[in-house]
Design a protein around this motif. Structure first.
Motif, short mmCIF file in Angstrom:
data_model
loop_
_atom_site.label_atom_id
_atom_site.label_comp_id
_atom_site.label_asym_id
_atom_site.label_seq_id
_atom_site.Cartn_x
_atom_site.Cartn_y
_atom_site.Cartn_z
N LYS A 44 1.58 6.91 -8.58
CA LYS A 44 0.79 7.60 -7.56
C LYS A 44 1.60 8.67 -6.84
O LYS A 44 1.07 9.42 -6.04
CB LYS A 44 0.21 6.60 -6.56
CG LYS A 44 1.23 5.88 -5.70
CD LYS A 44 0.52 4.90 -4.77
CE LYS A 44 1.48 4.17 -3.85
NZ LYS A 44 0.79 3.23 -2.95
N PHE A 165 -3.62 7.18 -8.96
CA PHE A 165 -3.72 5.97 -8.14
C PHE A 165 -4.56 4.91 -8.86
O PHE A 165 -5.75 5.12 -9.12
CB PHE A 165 -4.34 6.30 -6.79
CG PHE A 165 -4.39 5.12 -5.86
CD1 PHE A 165 -3.26 4.69 -5.20
CD2 PHE A 165 -5.58 4.41 -5.66
CE1 PHE A 165 -3.29 3.60 -4.35
CE2 PHE A 165 -5.62 3.32 -4.82
CZ PHE A 165 -4.48 2.91 -4.16
N THR A 199 4.93 -1.97 -9.39
CA THR A 199 4.62 -1.06 -8.28
C THR A 199 5.48 -1.27 -7.04
O THR A 199 5.29 -0.58 -6.03
CB THR A 199 3.15 -1.20 -7.87
OG1 THR A 199 2.93 -2.55 -7.43
CG2 THR A 199 2.21 -0.89 -9.02
N THR A 216 2.77 -0.11 -0.61
CA THR A 216 1.59 -0.73 0.01
C THR A 216 1.09 -1.95 -0.75
O THR A 216 -0.07 -2.35 -0.59
CB THR A 216 0.46 0.31 0.14
OG1 THR A 216 0.25 0.95 -1.13
CG2 THR A 216 0.80 1.37 1.16
N ASP A 218 0.45 -2.44 -3.94
CA ASP A 218 -0.63 -2.17 -4.89
C ASP A 218 -0.65 -3.17 -6.05
O ASP A 218 -1.70 -3.68 -6.42
CB ASP A 218 -0.50 -0.75 -5.44
CG ASP A 218 -0.55 0.31 -4.36
OD1 ASP A 218 -1.04 0.01 -3.25
OD2 ASP A 218 -0.11 1.44 -4.61
N ARG A 483 -6.92 7.80 -2.54
CA ARG A 483 -5.63 7.12 -2.34
C ARG A 483 -5.53 6.55 -0.93
O ARG A 483 -5.08 5.41 -0.75
CB ARG A 483 -4.48 8.08 -2.61
CG ARG A 483 -3.12 7.46 -2.28
CD ARG A 483 -1.96 8.31 -2.69
NE ARG A 483 -0.70 7.81 -2.13
CZ ARG A 483 0.50 8.24 -2.44
NH1 ARG A 483 0.65 9.19 -3.34
NH2 ARG A 483 1.57 7.74 -1.86
N GLU A 487 -5.07 2.62 -0.39
CA GLU A 487 -3.88 2.04 0.24
C GLU A 487 -4.24 1.26 1.49
O GLU A 487 -3.63 0.21 1.77
CB GLU A 487 -2.87 3.15 0.56
CG GLU A 487 -2.22 3.73 -0.69
CD GLU A 487 -1.15 4.74 -0.37
OE1 GLU A 487 -0.19 4.85 -1.17
OE2 GLU A 487 -1.26 5.43 0.66
N ASN A 490 -5.51 -1.99 0.22
CA ASN A 490 -4.43 -2.83 -0.28
C ASN A 490 -3.58 -3.40 0.86
O ASN A 490 -3.19 -4.57 0.83
CB ASN A 490 -3.56 -2.03 -1.24
CG ASN A 490 -4.28 -1.69 -2.54
OD1 ASN A 490 -5.36 -2.21 -2.81
ND2 ASN A 490 -3.71 -0.81 -3.33
#
Length: 550
Positions: A44, A165, A199, A216, A218, A483, A487, A490
């Motif tokens: 991302k 993403f 990630t 974050t 992900d 995104r 985020e 997430n």
């Protein structure tokens, strides 16, 4: 089919993440796949590399020095993990880690060496020997991943997709069958039977962290939504010495400074760690972090005196010196203010020694995974080592494992996401969730605060539902809006997972400290769970959620 740009691409393997674990996996995979069957690497970020790896200052732990043994490194790893490290896997990490670091040295990677070409070895907290290999002084992570990123870019059988993403995994009948991702030019479904999650961690879910903005969680939540088993999610390591300045992320002052002689001082300029632990400044990170945190909570600043370390290694800490200068501090003259910040996640997606999860076709490695080698408290400089060892193990298993051909299935539809009109609410949700998690699941936790945080995060999750809806026809929101929404989604789920696990652990162990259960429970076990075990707040409604935020 969606009315917005929607492309289907076939891939042999999809690797999500561009830190050390993702780059290592991709590079090892190309030894097993021809250019006609490329590896797709999704990141991302705008370019390689990404994640926390470039920020790693401390180095890589490896038992390669005279008199040091992998068995000793493994024993230190087990000791630091507060009873929850899998000893056999720690031995694999130490043994194969030493082999991989030697291979990198032999390949000429730019590690710091003495006049005879031997690697310079440093010592960090809870290590029984000097076994930390550095590159570029305190720029180890950046130096290493930059070299690997160049190799990935040059590999014709790796297709790198930047600014991509990953929103969700598609799972049918318990098997992975693809990744739905938002690219700059539209939605893409990567149809594949093999996905590797690399990630990184969850630090950016907390209000104060040393991790970059993209950390974050992900991979953790992609796996959770796909039905994967999670473990040790409550164990979040706070780095003791982030620079106490107004910056997000908080600048990291490497633990190698204390290994080289830097001293922690109270407001009177006196050392205090000798009263907290026999190893003083070299005590395990959770001990040091709580000792600093307790003083800061009482309104007393804490300082790190870098002068002994700088005198011992005048050229050894260029990154630290640059960070201090950026914030108007001169560590050659005065001690600098420090405070703990969320740094590393010991928990993650449960994997075996080959990185396999319980979802067929799904692997995980690096900080996303829970391999069992960190337990309740990661040993310093084992994180880059884990990425090297298990990235290679995952690549080998992905290449060797035979999976049935995917049967036809209905393609997933992109979610409907509000664009600019929802930006204010989205920003408020993100800030609120980060602050809530930091307050409730920081250095010191208790049941009442955690339960309150669970309710708050549940309400925020309801509020976030205002900004999306799974509808036929998809959504034409731009990639940046997708995104930001993804985020925020997430981060919220990460927070709910951490709080759920922290409430379930009614003891104090390693990085998890409960003031209402301050003692370690000898009978306590590692906690494994799935998203289905996460209890929601049935009383949260759209109206009270929105009213409580804006």
């Amino acid at each position: 089919m969606s009315a917005v740009p929607y492309t289907v691409r076939n891939a042999e393997v999809v690797v999500i993440g561009s830190g050390l674990a993702g780059l290592t996996t991709a590079l090892n995979l190309i030894h097993h796949h021809s250019p006609a069957a490329p590896v797709t690497l999704l990141t991302k970020t705008a370019d390689l590399p990404g994640g926390s790896s470039p920020y790693a200052q401390g180095g890589i732990a490896a038992a390669i020095g005279p008199g040091d043994r992998p068995e000793d490194h493994a024993a230190d790893t087990v000791s630091a993990g507060a009873g929850f490290v899998d000893a056999a896997r720690a031995q694999v990490l130490a043994q194969e880690g030493a082999e991989r670091v030697r291979a990198l040295l032999d390949a000429g990677l730019p590690f710091d060496r003495d006049a005879d070409g031997a690697p310079l070895l440093g010592r960090e907290a809870a290590h029984g020997a000097a076994r930390i290999v550095h590159a570029g002084g305190d720029a180890t992570g950046r130096t290493l991943v930059a070299a690997l990123a160049d190799q990935v870019r040059a590999a014709p059988s790796i297709r790198v997709e930047t600014n991509a993403f990953a929103v969700d995994l598609a799972v049918r009948g318990g098997r992975v069958c693809g990744v739905l991702a938002r690219h700059p030019d539209g939605w893409v479904f990567h149809r594949t039977a093999r996905v590797v999650l690399a990630t990184g961690g969850i630090g950016a879910a907390f209000a104060r962290t040393t991790n970059p903005a993209e950390a974050t969680g992900d991979g953790l939540v992609l796996a959770a939504r796909a039905g994967a088993t999670l473990a040790d999610v409550e164990f979040v390591q706070f780095h003791p010495t982030a620079l106490a300045v107004d910056a997000d992320p908080a600048p990291l002052l490497t633990e190698a400074l204390r290994g080289a002689g830097a001293l922690l001082l109270d407001r009177h300029g006196e050392r205090f760690m000798a009263h907290e632990h026999p190893l003083a400044e070299l005590a395990p990170r959770d001990v040091v972090a709580r000792a600093i945190g307790a003083r800061i909570a009482a309104g007393e600043p804490v300082y790190l005196d870098l002068r002994p370390a700088l005198a011992a290694k005048p050229e050894g800490f260029p990154t630290v010196l640059a960070l201090c200068a950026e914030h108007g501090l001169d560590p050659w003259t005065d001690p600098v203010p420090v405070a703990p910040a969320a740094h590393y996640h010991m928990g993650g997606v449960v994997t075996d020694l080959s990185g396999r999860t319980n979802v067929e076709g799904l692997w995980a490695c690096g900080e996303t995974a829970c391999t069992g080698v960190h337990g309740a408290n990661r040993l310093a400089s084992n994180s880059l080592l884990e990425a090297l060892v298990f990235g290679a193990r995952v690549a080998r298993d992905v290449a060797e494992r035979s999976l049935p051909t995917l049967a036809p299935f209905a393609l997933p539809q992109p979610p409907a996401i509000a664009g600019g009109a929802g930006a204010a609410l989205l920003n408020a949700i993100t800030a609120d969730s980060r602050a809530t998690l930091y307050q409730a699941a920081g250095l010191v936790r208790d049941g009442a605060t955690l339960r309150s945080a669970r309710q708050r995060l549940d309400r925020l999750a309801v509020a976030l539902d205002r900004l999306r809806g799974d509808v036929g026809g998809g959504c034409a929101a731009d990639a940046e809006s997708v995104r930001r929404w993804g985020e925020a989604r997430n981060r919220l789920l990460v927070g709910r997972l951490v709080v759920h696990a922290a409430l379930a652990r009614t003891e104090s162990r390693g990085a998890h400290f409960r003031s209402d259960f301050p003692l370690e429970d000898p009978a306590a076990q590692r906690h494994r769970f799935t998203l289905n075990d996460l209890a929601g707040n049935a009383e949260a409604t759209l109206e009270d959620a929105a009213c409580s935020i804006l």
